[in-house]
Enzyme design. Structure first.
Site, PDB file in Angstrom:
ATOM      1  NE  ARG A 183      -3.468   0.009   2.821  1.00 23.33           N
ATOM      2  CZ  ARG A 183      -4.055   0.197   4.000  1.00 23.33           C
ATOM      3  NH1 ARG A 183      -3.987  -0.750   4.933  1.00 23.33           N
ATOM      4  NH2 ARG A 183      -4.676   1.334   4.262  1.00 23.33           N
ATOM      5  CB  CYS A 241      -1.974   3.744   9.738  1.00 21.33           C
ATOM      6  SG  CYS A 241      -3.336   4.333  10.756  1.00 21.33           S
TER       7      CYS A 241
END
Length: 282
Positions: A183, A241
């Site tokens: 990611r 995050c």
């Protein structure tokens, strides 16, 4: 005798030993991992640690009016919500989740943000508690008296988009992203389907899974090695995050490593990637 916690992590053995202490409050902060936008968890017939109260991160302890998921409440709103579930100034809070170490550090961080220190995460969470064959029951809405918890907001614990943007070129601050490498480098899709891939410029990647082993946090010695190797110049940390959940795992790991100068970017990648005009690296 009132329980006092001197570390941010407690064992199942410690919790079992102190299970009947009068000022102990056990919080079940379980949520589901984000899969194609689904983050809800059913509390119907849900097993929990004996005496646990459900701490609803998604619907009670996040600002539902905010534009991004998991946005922390204002100090006043947090104070009132904590009082409603019976938390007091002298409570000793232990928080856990169903996934070992996942959403419980977020709750630990929120209480830190509100100036409350007598809280710890249960290492290994509910799965380790069951492995030890300690007492469980089905989750109920315990009728508890209103607590007298008071918030004392600690702004150094939280960062916003403008703070992070200013930190990109600041050589005294290290931005650390807890998402997976896939990611981070836009090689794997984001679980929230509307989110772009990539990362904040000049940030580094430390997937939260690298500080966890078999559902439990790695030893303090291992954690110190990981964080000191990552940050040899002793910079201040900003943890990010997807939406502030797993960044809090890194914040917990840093705290256990003896690092105090750290904060969580509350909006994290969801807010950054959806804010017009901000730079994105891949």
């Amino acid at each position: 005798m009132s329980l006092k916690i001197d570390k941010a992590l407690v064992s199942a053995d410690w919790l079992f030993k102190n299970l009947n202490n009068e000022n102990l409050v056990i919080l079940d902060a379980s949520i589901s991992k984000v899969i194609a936008g689904n983050e809800e968890i059913s509390t119907y017939n849900k097993q929990c640690i004996k005496g646990a109260i459900y701490f609803d991160i998604k619907n009670t302890f996040s600002d539902l009016k905010a534009g991004f998921p998991n946005t922390v409440l204002s100090p006043k709103e947090f104070e009132e919500s904590a009082q409603r579930i019976g938390i007091c100034k002298d409570s000793c809070v232990v928080v856990y989740d169903d996934l070992g170490i996942y959403s419980s550090p977020r709750v630990w961080w929120m209480f830190q943000l509100m100036g409350f220190k007598n809280i710890a995460v249960l290492d290994g969470g509910f799965s380790h508690w069951k492995y030890k064959k300690y007492p469980t029951e089905y989750l109920e809405n315990y009728p508890s008296k209103k607590g007298n918890f008071t918030a004392s907001y600690q702004p150094q614990r939280i960062k916003f988009t403008n703070d992070v943007y200013s930190a990109i070129e600041n050589k005294t601050i290290l931005i650390v992203d807890a998402r997976s490498k896939g990611r981070f480098y836009a090689k794997a899709p984001e679980p929230r389907l509307t989110i772009k891939g990539g990362h904040i410029p000049n940030s580094v990647n430390l997937p939260y899974t690298e500080i966890i082993e078999n559902g439990m946090l790695k030893s303090e010695k291992e954690l110190k090695l990981i964080f000191n190797t990552l940050n040899k110049k002793k910079k201040a940390f900003i943890f990010s995050c997807g939406s502030g959940i797993t960044a809090s795992i890194l914040a917990l790991g840093a705290e256990l490593s003896g690092i105090k100068n750290h904060a969580v970017y509350d909006g994290s990648w969801t807010e950054w990637s959806n804010t017009e005009g901000l730079p994105i690296k891949k």
